[in-house]
Write an enzyme that holds these catalytic residues in place. Structure first.
Site, PDB file in Angstrom:
ATOM      1  N   GLU A   1      40.338  44.900  33.309  1.00  0.00           N
ATOM      2  CA  GLU A   1      39.416  44.424  34.251  1.00  0.00           C
ATOM      3  C   GLU A   1      38.239  45.216  34.806  1.00  0.00           C
ATOM      4  OE1 GLU A   1      40.686  42.223  37.931  1.00  0.00           O
ATOM      5  OE2 GLU A   1      42.453  41.358  36.712  1.00  0.00           O
TER       6      GLU A   1
ATOM      7  N   GLU B   1      48.386  44.003  37.942  1.00  0.00           N
ATOM      8  CA  GLU B   1      48.077  44.880  39.540  1.00  0.00           C
ATOM      9  C   GLU B   1      49.367  44.693  40.412  1.00  0.00           C
ATOM     10  OE1 GLU B   1      44.520  44.132  41.474  1.00  0.00           O
ATOM     11  OE2 GLU B   1      43.105  44.413  39.508  1.00  0.00           O
TER      12      GLU B   1
END
Length: 514
Positions: free
Chosen positions: A413, A199
Site C-alpha cells: 500500500e 497491518e
C-alpha cells in the site's frame, strides 16, 4: 506603442513558461523500464471498504458492520460500508478498470464472514461467498490481472467477537488457520500470492489502544466512551494472537498446499518512518524505539522468533507475552515476502516513561510529532495524519533489507487522500506528485540493492475509509456515491496508464522534493 506591448506580452509569456517548466521539473520523470522487467504494478482495496452487499447472499456480520452500524457517532460522517462501492455487484467493471489502466495485479481481501458467516467451519460454509470470489478471481485472470489476496483485513466475523472476544481469545488462532485453509483449498489453484494479515499493528493500535477502529476498545482514562478495554494489556495479547495466527496459516500452506499450488505467502506490515526530533542521542534512540514498537514488533518474531529487545526491556509487569520454543521455531522464516504499507513519516522525541495511565503507546517512552520547530515534515494531505514525505519509504525499505536479511518486499500500500468536496473532482495532481516521488524513491532503493518486487497503489477507487467514512478519497478512480456508484478515471489513473505503457508521467503541480 504596439511594439512595446508585444515585447511586454512576450516577456510575460516567457516568464509563465519558465515558472511552468520549473514546476514540471520538480516531478520525477519515470518510465516503466526504470523498474525491473518482472516488477509488478498493481492497485489495492479491501473487502469491507469496497464490496458492499453487507447483508446479502448469506454473508454474516463482521465487527465493522456492528461497530459502524450500531455506533455511527464513531464514524466521522456517520456512514458505514453496507453498500460502499458496491463492488460485489460491479466487480466486472472494476476488473475492466484495472485492465484499462494497465495494472499487472489486483490486491484485494476476502471477507471472512462472507464465506464463513459464523466464523468457523462448524458454523457452515456460504457457497454464494465462495462463488463470488471464484468469479472475481476468474474475471481478473481472464483480463491478465494477477489476484494478490489478503486473508484478513480487519473485518473479523462478529460471531467470533461475541463467542470469545475475537482477537483477544486464544481460539482465534485455530479459527484463522481453518479459514485460511478453506481459502487455500477453494482458490489456491489460481491465487499465487497470499497475504495472511494486513497491518496487524493498526488492528492493535486503533482497535485496542485508541478505540478509533473496530472493536473500539481502549482504557477508560483515554476515552470514556470506548467499548471496554485495557490499553496496557490487551494490545499485547492481540498482537501475540495475530502473530501466532499468521504462523499457523503459513505452516498449513507450506505443509499441504505450496508444493502443488506453487504460490507464495507473506504478511503486510505498516509503519510511518521515524526520524529523530533532534541530533541528541536520546532522540536517536527514541526513533529506533518507535520503529521497534510498530514495524519491528511483527518483523522480529517472523524473522528471528522473538520480540524486539526494545519491547522486552520497556514493557514491564509481565505484560508482553512470550513464545514457547515451538512457537518461536514456527514463526522464524514464516514468510516468502514481506508487504510494506507506507504513507507518511514522523519525528520521534524521547520522553519520560509514564508511571500512571499506562498504555502500549506510553511503554515506548516516545512522543511522535509531525513537525519540528513549527515546520511540518511535509505537506498535508486530506487526513491530518498523512504528511507527505517520500524519502521515508526508501529509508524504511533500507531498514527492512539490512536488519532483516534482505527479504523479498512488495509495497502493498502507498497512497494519498484528498478531502471529499461533495462534487466530481478528477484533477488530482497532488496524487500524481505523491506517486511520482514515492516511486522514484522505490526505484532508488532498488538501485541500492533492496529486493522490491512490486508496488500497489492505494487505492483503486474511493471507498469507505474506516473511521473517516467517506470524508476523504484515496482512489485513482472517482466513485460518485450520490449517483449509482458510477466510476470515473481520475487524472492520476491516466498518469499511471501512461507510465505503465512506457511514457513519461507528469503534469505541472508540484510537491517539495525532499
Amino acid at each position: 506603442m504596439r511594439g512595446k506591448f508585444l515585447s511586454l506580452l512576450l516577456l510575460i509569456t516567457l516568464a509563465c513558461i519558465g515558472v511552468s517548466a520549473k514546476k514540471h521539473s520538480t516531478r520525477p520523470r519515470l518510465r516503466r523500464n526504470d523498474f525491473p522487467q518482472d516488477f509488478v504494478f498493481g492497485s489495492a482495496t479491501s473487502a469491507y471498504q469496497c464490496e458492499g452487499a453487507a447483508h446479502e447472499d448469506g454473508r454474516g456480520p463482521s465487527i465493522w458492520d456492528s461497530f459502524s452500524e450500531k455506533f455511527p457517532e464513531k464514524i466521522m460522517d456517520g456512514s458505514n460500508g453496507s453498500i460502499a462501492d458496491d463492488s460485489y455487484n460491479l466487480y466486472k467493471e472494476d476488473v475492466n478498470l484495472l485492465h484499462q489502466i494497465g495494472f499487472d495485479a489486483y490486491r484485494f481481501s476476502i471477507s471472512w464472514s462472507r464465506i464463513l458467516p459464523r466464523g468457523t467451519l462448524k458454523g457452515g460454509i456460504n457457497q454464494a461467498g465462495i462463488e463470488y470470489y471464484n468469479n472475481l478471481i476468474n474475471q481478473l485472470i481472464s483480463k491478465g490481472v494477477k489476484p494478490f489476496v489478503t486473508l484478513f483485513h480487519w473485518d473479523l466475523p462478529d460471531a467470533l467477537e461475541n463467542a470469545y472476544g475475537g482477537l483477544l481469545g486464544d481460539e482465534f488462532v485455530n479459527d484463522f488457520r481453518d479459514y485460511a485453509e478453506l481459502c487455500f483449498q477453494k482458490f489456491g489453484d489460481r491465487v499465487k500470492q497470499w497475504t495472511t494479515l494486513n497491518e496487524p499493528y493498526t488492528m492493535v493500535h486503533e482497535g485496542y489502544i485508541t478505540g478509533q477502529k473496530a472493536p473500539g476498545r481502549c482504557s477508560n482514562f483515554y476515552k470514556p466512551d470506548c467499548l471496554g478495554g485495557d490499553a496496557a494489556t490487551e494490545p499485547y495479547i492481540v498482537g501475540h494472537n495475530l502473530l501466532l495466527a499468521h504462523g499457523v496459516a503459513v505452516k498449513v500452506y507450506r505443509e499441504k498446499y505450496q508444493a502443488t499450488q506453487k504460490g507464495e505467502i507473506g504478511i503486510a506490515l505498516n509503519t510511518a518512518w521515524h526520524y529523530p526530533y533532534s541530533d541528541s542521542y536520546a532522540d536517536r534512540l527514541a526513533a529506533t524505539r518507535a520503529t521497534a514498537f510498530t514495524f519491528d514488533y511483527f518483523m522480529e518474531p517472523i524473522v528471528y522468533g522473538r520480540y524486539p529487545i526494545e519491547m522486552v526491556s520497556h514493557v514491564k509487569d509481565g505484560r508482553l507475552p512470550t513464545f514457547t520454543p515451538e512457537e518461536s521455531e514456527m514463526l522464524k522464516g514464516s514468510y516468502d515476502f514481506i508487504g510494506v504499507n507506507y504513507y507518511s513519516s514522523l519525528y520521534a522525541k524521547d520522553v519520560p516513561c509514564a508511571t500512571e495511565n499506562i498504555t502500549m503507546t506510553t511503554d515506548s517512552c516516545v512522543s511522535l510529532v509531525g513537525e519540528r520547530n513549527g515546520v511540518p515534515i511535509g505537506p498535508a494531505a486530506g487526513s491530518d495524519w498523512l504528511l507527505i514525505y517520500p524519502k521515508g519509504i526508501r529509508d524504511l525499505l533500507l531498514h527492512a533489507k539490512f536488519r532483516y536479511n534482505d527479504p523479498v518486499l512488495y509495497i502493498t500500500e502507498n497512497g494519498v487522500d484528498e478531502a471529499n468536496i461533495g462534487k466530481i473532482f478528477l484533477n488530482d495532481d497532488l496524487r500524481i506528485d505523491y506517486y511520482a516521488h514515492h516511486l522514484k524513491m522505490v526505484s532508488d532503493a532498488i538501485s541500492i540493492g533492496v529486493n522490491v518486487k512490486g508496488y500497489f497503489a492505494w487505492s483503486l477507487m474511493d471507498n469507505f475509509e474506516w473511521s473517516e467514512g467517506y470524508t476523504v478519497r484515496f482512489g485513482l478512480v472517482f466513485v460518485d456515491f450520490e449517483d449509482g456508484r458510477k466510476r470515473y478515471l481520475k487524472k492520476s489513473a491516466k498518469w499511471f496508464r501512461r507510465l505503465l505503457k512506457g511514457a513519461h508521467g507528469g503534469t505541472n503541480e508540484q510537491v517539495a522534493v525532499i
